[in-house]
Scaffold this motif. Sequence first.
Motif, PDB file in Angstrom:
ATOM      1  N   ALA A 116      34.682  31.000  74.012  1.00 44.19           N
ATOM      2  CA  ALA A 116      33.126  30.413  73.657  1.00 44.19           C
ATOM      3  C   ALA A 116      33.657  28.789  73.477  1.00 44.19           C
ATOM      4  CB  ALA A 116      32.856  30.673  71.985  1.00 44.19           C
ATOM      5  N   MET A 117      34.988  28.434  73.220  1.00 45.30           N
ATOM      6  CA  MET A 117      35.372  27.089  72.934  1.00 45.30           C
ATOM      7  C   MET A 117      35.392  26.298  74.533  1.00 45.30           C
ATOM      8  SD  MET A 117      38.935  25.600  71.515  1.00 45.30           S
ATOM      9  CE  MET A 117      40.063  26.614  72.568  1.00 45.30           C
ATOM     10  N   LEU A 118      35.760  27.087  75.237  1.00 44.14           N
ATOM     11  CA  LEU A 118      35.983  26.278  76.807  1.00 44.14           C
ATOM     12  C   LEU A 118      34.680  26.255  77.210  1.00 44.14           C
ATOM     13  CD1 LEU A 118      39.258  27.405  78.222  1.00 44.14           C
ATOM     14  CD2 LEU A 118      38.905  25.673  76.621  1.00 44.14           C
ATOM     15  N   PHE A 119      33.796  27.453  77.433  1.00 44.86           N
ATOM     16  CA  PHE A 119      32.508  27.364  78.009  1.00 44.86           C
ATOM     17  C   PHE A 119      31.531  26.552  77.354  1.00 44.86           C
ATOM     18  CE2 PHE A 119      33.364  31.999  79.353  1.00 44.86           C
ATOM     19  CZ  PHE A 119      33.978  31.584  80.652  1.00 44.86           C
ATOM     20  N   LYS A 235      47.392  17.528  63.756  1.00 41.48           N
ATOM     21  CA  LYS A 235      46.081  17.919  63.625  1.00 41.48           C
ATOM     22  C   LYS A 235      45.156  18.032  64.957  1.00 41.48           C
ATOM     23  CE  LYS A 235      42.192  17.972  60.627  1.00 41.48           C
ATOM     24  NZ  LYS A 235      41.244  17.213  59.665  1.00 41.48           N
ATOM     25  N   PRO A 236      45.269  18.693  65.635  1.00 39.49           N
ATOM     26  CA  PRO A 236      44.433  18.902  66.918  1.00 39.49           C
ATOM     27  C   PRO A 236      42.864  19.016  66.545  1.00 39.49           C
ATOM     28  CG  PRO A 236      45.402  21.063  66.674  1.00 39.49           C
ATOM     29  CD  PRO A 236      45.824  20.247  65.547  1.00 39.49           C
ATOM     30  N   GLN A 237      42.243  18.301  67.418  1.00 41.72           N
ATOM     31  CA  GLN A 237      40.797  18.410  67.375  1.00 41.72           C
ATOM     32  C   GLN A 237      40.167  19.752  67.130  1.00 41.72           C
ATOM     33  OE1 GLN A 237      42.151  16.469  69.675  1.00 41.72           O
ATOM     34  NE2 GLN A 237      41.482  14.285  69.036  1.00 41.72           N
ATOM     35  N   LEU A 238      40.824  20.842  67.759  1.00 40.23           N
ATOM     36  CA  LEU A 238      40.334  22.227  67.780  1.00 40.23           C
ATOM     37  C   LEU A 238      41.357  23.227  67.558  1.00 40.23           C
ATOM     38  CD1 LEU A 238      38.381  21.686  70.996  1.00 40.23           C
ATOM     39  CD2 LEU A 238      37.221  22.495  68.789  1.00 40.23           C
ATOM     40  N   LEU A 264      29.008  23.878  68.082  1.00 42.24           N
ATOM     41  CA  LEU A 264      29.386  25.187  68.360  1.00 42.24           C
ATOM     42  C   LEU A 264      28.436  25.968  67.758  1.00 42.24           C
ATOM     43  CD1 LEU A 264      33.388  25.210  67.623  1.00 42.24           C
ATOM     44  CD2 LEU A 264      32.081  25.212  69.966  1.00 42.24           C
ATOM     45  N   THR A 265      28.022  25.872  66.548  1.00 36.39           N
ATOM     46  CA  THR A 265      26.842  26.784  65.942  1.00 36.39           C
ATOM     47  C   THR A 265      25.689  26.636  66.975  1.00 36.39           C
ATOM     48  OG1 THR A 265      27.728  25.973  63.929  1.00 36.39           O
ATOM     49  CG2 THR A 265      25.389  26.780  63.797  1.00 36.39           C
ATOM     50  N   HIS A 270      29.070  32.983  72.300  1.00 39.84           N
ATOM     51  CA  HIS A 270      29.691  33.948  71.683  1.00 39.84           C
ATOM     52  C   HIS A 270      29.514  34.271  70.032  1.00 39.84           C
ATOM     53  CE1 HIS A 270      31.874  33.142  75.531  1.00 39.84           C
ATOM     54  NE2 HIS A 270      32.137  34.814  75.312  1.00 39.84           N
ATOM     55  N   HIS A 271      29.102  32.988  69.630  1.00 41.57           N
ATOM     56  CA  HIS A 271      28.819  33.092  68.262  1.00 41.57           C
ATOM     57  C   HIS A 271      27.249  33.351  68.033  1.00 41.57           C
ATOM     58  CE1 HIS A 271      29.100  31.466  64.067  1.00 41.57           C
ATOM     59  NE2 HIS A 271      28.212  30.700  64.434  1.00 41.57           N
ATOM     60  N   VAL A 272      26.635  32.682  68.617  1.00 41.46           N
ATOM     61  CA  VAL A 272      25.043  32.599  68.615  1.00 41.46           C
ATOM     62  C   VAL A 272      24.321  34.014  68.946  1.00 41.46           C
ATOM     63  CG1 VAL A 272      22.849  31.733  69.277  1.00 41.46           C
ATOM     64  CG2 VAL A 272      24.774  30.239  69.247  1.00 41.46           C
ATOM     65  N   TYR A 273      24.992  34.628  70.072  1.00 40.82           N
ATOM     66  CA  TYR A 273      24.359  35.865  70.657  1.00 40.82           C
ATOM     67  C   TYR A 273      25.230  37.184  70.260  1.00 40.82           C
ATOM     68  CZ  TYR A 273      21.030  32.548  72.867  1.00 40.82           C
ATOM     69  OH  TYR A 273      20.490  31.573  73.183  1.00 40.82           O
ATOM     70  N   SER A 274      25.807  37.051  69.210  1.00 44.50           N
ATOM     71  CA  SER A 274      26.748  38.210  68.900  1.00 44.50           C
ATOM     72  C   SER A 274      26.880  38.601  67.556  1.00 44.50           C
ATOM     73  CB  SER A 274      28.084  37.926  69.226  1.00 44.50           C
ATOM     74  OG  SER A 274      29.218  38.957  69.184  1.00 44.50           O
ATOM     75  N   THR A 275      26.590  39.900  67.283  1.00 43.75           N
ATOM     76  CA  THR A 275      26.521  40.363  65.702  1.00 43.75           C
ATOM     77  C   THR A 275      27.734  39.670  64.927  1.00 43.75           C
ATOM     78  OG1 THR A 275      25.436  42.233  66.624  1.00 43.75           O
ATOM     79  CG2 THR A 275      26.487  42.175  63.965  1.00 43.75           C
ATOM     80  N   ALA A 276      27.283  39.237  63.955  1.00 42.05           N
ATOM     81  CA  ALA A 276      28.453  38.638  62.814  1.00 42.05           C
ATOM     82  C   ALA A 276      29.321  39.850  62.444  1.00 42.05           C
ATOM     83  CB  ALA A 276      27.860  37.945  61.685  1.00 42.05           C
TER      84      ALA A 276
END
Length: 392
Positions: A116-119, A235-238, A264-265, A270-276
């Motif tokens: 999710a981070m890279l895409f 402290k990296p950005q991500l 990201l929200t 992978h966050h938006v379209y996946s069951t929490a």
Amino acid sequence: MTQAFNHRIAASLELRKQQGLQRKIVSIEKGNTSSLVRNNKEYINFSSNDYLGLAADKKLAKAWQKGIDLYGNGSGASPLVTGFSSAHQALEDRLCDWLGYSRAILFSSGFSANQAMLFSLLEKQDLLLQDKLNHASLIEAGMLCPATMKRFHHNDVNHLSMLISGDELANSLPDGAMSRLVVTEGVFSMDGDLAPLADIAEVTQQRAWLAVDDAHGIGVLGNEGQGSCHLAGIKPQLLVVTFGKAFGLSGAAIMCDEMTGEYLTQFARHHVYSTAMPPSQAYALTQAVNMVATEQWRRDKLAELYHCYDQQLNSVSGYQYTPTPIKPFVVGEAEQAVQLAECLKQKGWWLTAIRPPTVSKGKARLRVTLTANHTKSQVSKLACELRSLIEG
Ligand SMILES: Cc1ncc(COP(=O)(O)O)c(C=O)c1O
């Protein structure tokens, strides 16, 4: 036409077999403690990533049970629908407080967090620079995302710097039109070595964003187990933290600033379209963070075990020093690694042989992992056994 898949599948499986690289999934009765039972036989388990011994911890199990009492079973929906509960919010808040970030975006696995981070972040004109030994989830996302990916030699800051400088010279796009992202693991999963994070951060400063996947460092390294980045003073950005290893559960979070969290929200599919993740799990994970942060004895115990392992094996061919619970014992050819693991299994030790393509050719190994649940005597006996098998 419909036969093509059959042929392809059969040919790939046959090739794997011929190369001696076929893997088997084994069903075990219980594998999340320092001992493992299979077919009624007990083995000492040196193969898990349960570094702090939380996977079967009773206090953590009670927290999960309480979470179920409070919140029921599944989350019922993806986070933006109704799947995000007060338990998820409390976990985010606790992670932010512990690691010093404004946002923690939760995922069901480290694999999906990395993808999710890279895409979601990278676009066509961007440059992605990854350590050659980064995890499959990162390398695969890098290959599939629209940006140009280059891989720098493992832990080679000069090579990384050269790649950034080369891009600066070649790229005539106006400032702000393109971005560079450097991605490294904090602790490398198959070698157990640390990335030179302070140097990497210095090289990337003002020239790229830095993302660190600390799947194997979080909980284990640094004050309160805050991980590789805290240990290196950066402290990296991500920052990607995963919960399937030192936390004894599963899931992951991307730590970032407020605006990136909002992005990201909105856009991390992978966050938006996946069951929490189940709210009970988020509830248990908050307890796991508290245990990781406060139960220093688990890290102290690991340090004792490293010492014992090092003392017994440091003169034996194949031994490699690491400052982490991952102790690669490099054997060479895949077949030898499998044979050694098999020999040890017959004597009651469970170790996994790691072969290409997971590691490079000629670098097949046993991946010995220590956990806070092991005893010094177990580590000592394993080391003796290994020594006598290697030295004959
Ligand atoms: C470095 C690294 N990143 C990410 C992952 C994926 O994490 P998860 O098992 O939570 O999907 C792993 C898993 O082995 C890993 O070693």
